[in-house]
Design an enzyme around this catalytic site. Structure first.
Site, PDB file in Angstrom:
ATOM      1  N   LYS A 186     -17.785  -0.516   5.420  1.00 33.24           N
ATOM      2  CA  LYS A 186     -18.139  -1.499   4.402  1.00 33.24           C
ATOM      3  C   LYS A 186     -19.638  -1.533   4.114  1.00 33.24           C
ATOM      4  O   LYS A 186     -20.049  -1.693   2.958  1.00 33.24           O
ATOM      5  CB  LYS A 186     -17.653  -2.889   4.816  1.00 33.24           C
ATOM      6  CG  LYS A 186     -17.854  -3.930   3.722  1.00 33.24           C
ATOM      7  CD  LYS A 186     -17.207  -5.264   4.055  1.00 33.24           C
ATOM      8  CE  LYS A 186     -17.374  -6.239   2.886  1.00 33.24           C
ATOM      9  NZ  LYS A 186     -16.720  -7.548   3.167  1.00 33.24           N
ATOM     10  N   MET A 218      24.350   9.406   3.508  1.00 33.24           N
ATOM     11  CA  MET A 218      24.217  10.722   4.129  1.00 33.24           C
ATOM     12  C   MET A 218      24.455  10.656   5.625  1.00 33.24           C
ATOM     13  O   MET A 218      25.076  11.550   6.216  1.00 33.24           O
ATOM     14  CB  MET A 218      22.838  11.315   3.832  1.00 33.24           C
ATOM     15  CG  MET A 218      22.699  12.772   4.252  1.00 33.24           C
ATOM     16  SD  MET A 218      23.858  13.867   3.392  1.00 33.24           S
ATOM     17  CE  MET A 218      22.964  14.169   1.863  1.00 33.24           C
ATOM     18  N   PHE A 253     -11.932  -6.551  14.172  1.00 27.78           N
ATOM     19  CA  PHE A 253     -10.816  -7.045  13.376  1.00 27.78           C
ATOM     20  C   PHE A 253     -10.488  -6.062  12.263  1.00 27.78           C
ATOM     21  O   PHE A 253     -11.356  -5.640  11.504  1.00 27.78           O
ATOM     22  CB  PHE A 253     -11.167  -8.413  12.787  1.00 27.78           C
ATOM     23  CG  PHE A 253     -10.115  -8.968  11.870  1.00 27.78           C
ATOM     24  CD1 PHE A 253      -8.875  -9.369  12.365  1.00 27.78           C
ATOM     25  CD2 PHE A 253     -10.352  -9.091  10.515  1.00 27.78           C
ATOM     26  CE1 PHE A 253      -7.901  -9.866  11.530  1.00 27.78           C
ATOM     27  CE2 PHE A 253      -9.375  -9.601   9.650  1.00 27.78           C
ATOM     28  CZ  PHE A 253      -8.155  -9.994  10.169  1.00 27.78           C
ATOM     29  N   GLN A 254      -9.236  -5.682  12.173  1.00 25.66           N
ATOM     30  CA  GLN A 254      -8.721  -4.741  11.186  1.00 25.66           C
ATOM     31  C   GLN A 254      -9.452  -3.399  11.224  1.00 25.66           C
ATOM     32  O   GLN A 254      -9.664  -2.758  10.194  1.00 25.66           O
ATOM     33  CB  GLN A 254      -8.767  -5.348   9.778  1.00 25.66           C
ATOM     34  CG  GLN A 254      -7.755  -6.474   9.588  1.00 25.66           C
ATOM     35  CD  GLN A 254      -7.539  -6.864   8.147  1.00 25.66           C
ATOM     36  OE1 GLN A 254      -8.421  -6.727   7.305  1.00 25.66           O
ATOM     37  NE2 GLN A 254      -6.350  -7.391   7.848  1.00 25.66           N
ATOM     38  N   GLU A 303       0.813  -1.216   0.000  1.00 22.62           N
ATOM     39  CA  GLU A 303       0.000   0.000   0.000  1.00 22.62           C
ATOM     40  C   GLU A 303       0.848   1.269   0.000  1.00 22.62           C
ATOM     41  O   GLU A 303       0.469   2.268  -0.610  1.00 22.62           O
ATOM     42  CB  GLU A 303      -0.935   0.022   1.219  1.00 22.62           C
ATOM     43  CG  GLU A 303      -2.043  -1.006   1.192  1.00 22.62           C
ATOM     44  CD  GLU A 303      -1.675  -2.305   1.871  1.00 22.62           C
ATOM     45  OE1 GLU A 303      -2.578  -3.142   2.092  1.00 22.62           O
ATOM     46  OE2 GLU A 303      -0.479  -2.488   2.199  1.00 22.62           O
TER      47      GLU A 303
END
Length: 569
Positions: free
Chosen positions: A163, A482, A113-114, A51
């Site tokens: 959802k 760096m 969940f999630q 993602e």
């Protein structure tokens, strides 16, 4: 007509002119992905490996095309994996809409969940965000999000959709063909001022700027990324040439003013040129255009341009005087302000000030002139020589990023995509994907440090799958360069956790993804590899072995005035 919330999302995206979205599916967003499947001939979805890669791809698409980039992710970890990409876009004022789907409304707030409160998480790093709890508000929310993302100072907007809202039925009313909603259709005047954050400045302020320019003996234009965002490159060029004003640029403005023009002094700040940093320090007028005086530019604010009057032009009033006191300012669209300012500015011939600045331009680090084999300057100059000004260059963050800024002669806007404000290692490969998708006929070359590339090399899968002809140049010095440079200069050579002697074989890694890999240990090998990669117009990776202790110079030590540069070590 009646349709589901998921279908509304797709219809609204198409209505906004979106032809490509980047993302990764999951359980909570399945209804939208089902609609994307059904409408695959109308809107294209690019599946990335992660993602975060999708968010950077949407960012790169937006920066290179000037359009709003769109990214999608599911709930919980899918949504949180977008956070770094959203923050990167926020810091660099990139128009992006992120669409996430959450658990159903009945499960919100129950540690389901999630489940993650992604609107709460992203509140500090979005221009605005929403959670849609009523499907009747879905279409108007999406339309508002696009307006907000690209209005005023652009930025990312997040829409979180439970959802069950994507499954709910609603009466959808499409906009009439050719109709584009405006801010006034959506908001009252007070809200519009809050969203856009600006009104056009009064004539008196434009006249004040002109008077300061006309009276100045040692003026400098300090050009920032806002010039590119507003499309004001031509107006900036006309102003600088008319009054013969030297122009220094920030990292985000490297492509805003031609590097090859005699008035360009190069980058300003921590890794700025001797000419830029000294000219700013000696100036009597600093005209800041679309620049925010970041700490990497000003270093010590008490000693930055201390003898200069500062006039700041920016679209965001919050930036005026935030880091440096100003003698005057004009808040509004940069392009229109410069158009109003230009007729009031007197034409001037080059004089002693220009001669002095040109003299400073001759002072460069010795390493620039005595480049060893495979010096980064060779890589940058050969890529430009081979492909020309229209090539889109992307970078990660670190030494290679600064070498590109120093040595690549950018002349056209939207040809450098890099993370300036957040400094995101792992940004560039995703950005290259977005740039190539958005500009299929142009060359895209990605410069990556070996440390940064380890963070996103999974996106080789995306490049390979879509056969994107991106050429990746891994500037491989076997270290976090760096950080090692700072350890070398300021920490007694104690290289704590910066040596990357356990890196993968990048050529073999490319081969595992079906991408042609090359290894270059000298200039001749690099040129041959790059010629082959470009001629094939297929994905390619070149692992360039460079000197372990090569440094980015000049450099201003932290907290020092910007005219106190380290030129050699």
């Amino acid at each position: 007509m009646k349709m589901t919330g998921a279908r509304v999302v797709v219809e609204c995206l198409i209505e906004q002119g979106v032809d490509t979205v980047f993302g990764y599916p999951g359980g909570a967003i399945l209804n939208i992905y089902d609609e994307l499947y059904k409408n695959s001939e109308r809107i294209r979805h690019i599946l990335t490996a992660h993602e975060q890669g999708a968010s950077h791809a949407a960012d790169g698409y937006a920066r290179s095309t000037g359009q709003v980039g769109v990214v999608m992710a599911t709930s919980g970890p899918g949504a949180t994996n977008l956070v770094t990409g959203i923050a990167t876009a926020y810091m660099d004022s990139v128009p992006m809409v992120a669409i996430t789907c959450n658990v159903g409304t009945s499960l919100l707030g129950k540690d389901s969940f999630q489940e993650v409160d992604i609107t709460g998480v992203t509140m500090p790093i979005t221009k605005h965000n929403y959670i849609v709890r009523d499907v009747k508000n879905l279409a108007s929310t999406i339309r508002e999000a696009f307006i907000i993302a690209k209005s005023g100072r652009p930025g990312p907007v997040l829409i979180d959709i439970p959802k069950d809202i994507t499954a709910a039925q609603v009466e959808y009313e499409p906009l009439p063909p050719g109709t584009k909603p405006s801010l006034s259709d959506m908001f009252d005047s007070a809200s519009i001022r809050r969203i856009v954050k600006t009104e056009e400045p009064a004539d008196e302020l434009i006249q004040q700027a002109a008077k300061l320019i006309n009276a100045a003996e040692r003026p400098v234009i300090y050009c920032g990324g806002g010039v590119v965002i507003s499309g004001a490159e031509q107006e900036l060029y006309a102003l600088a040439k008319k009054a013969n004003i030297p122009v220094c640029v920030t990292l985000m403005a490297k492509a805003a003013f031609p590097a090859t023009d005699e008035l360009c002094t190069g980058m300003v700040g921590m890794h700025g040129t001797k000419a830029s940093n000294t000219a700013v320090s000696k100036s009597d007028l600093l005209l800041a255009i679309g620049a925010r005086f970041s700490d990497r530019v000003i270093s010590d604010p008490k000693r930055f341009a201390k003898n200069s009057k500062v006039f700041q032009i920016d679209i965001d009033p919050a930036e005026i005087g935030k880091n440096i006191p100003v003698a005057g300012s004009a808040v509004g669209n940069i392009k229109s302000i410069l158009q109003r300012l230009l007729p009031l500015v007197e034409e001037k011939q080059a004089g002693k000030w220009n001669e002095q600045v040109n003299e400073w331009k001759q002072s460069v680090p010795p390493s620039w002139k005595t480049a060893k084999n495979m010096h980064p300057r060779v890589l940058c100059e050969y890529v430009h020589e081979k492909l020309g000004d229209d090539t889109i260059i992307t970078t990660e963050v670190g030494q290679h990023q600064m070498w590109v800024a120093e040595f690549y002669p950018f002349t056209k806007p939207r040809t450098l995509l890099t993370s300036g404000g957040l400094g995101t290692m792992g940004y560039g490969t995703g950005a290259a994907i977005g740039a190539q998708i958005g500009n299929p006929g142009r060359h895209v070359v990605h410069f990556a440090g070996d440390g940064s590339f380890r963070m996103n090399c999974n996106e080789l899968a995306t490049i390979s799958h879509y056969n994107l002809p991106i050429v990746i140049i891994v500037v491989n010095n076997g270290t976090l360069g760096m950080v090692r440079q700072w350890q070398n200069l300021f920490y007694g050579g104690r290289y704590s956790q910066t040596t990357l002697d356990f890196a993968p074989d990048f050529v073999k890694l490319a081969d595992a993804y079906g991408i042609r890999g090359f290894r270059a240990t000298n200039e001749a090998e690099f040129k041959q590899a790059f010629d082959n990669a470009v001629s094939e117009r297929k994905p390619a990776l070149i692992d360039c072995q460079i000197e372990l202790n090569e440094m980015v110079l000049p450099m201003v030590p932290g907290g020092k005035p910007i005219d106190e540069l380290i030129m050699e070590v």
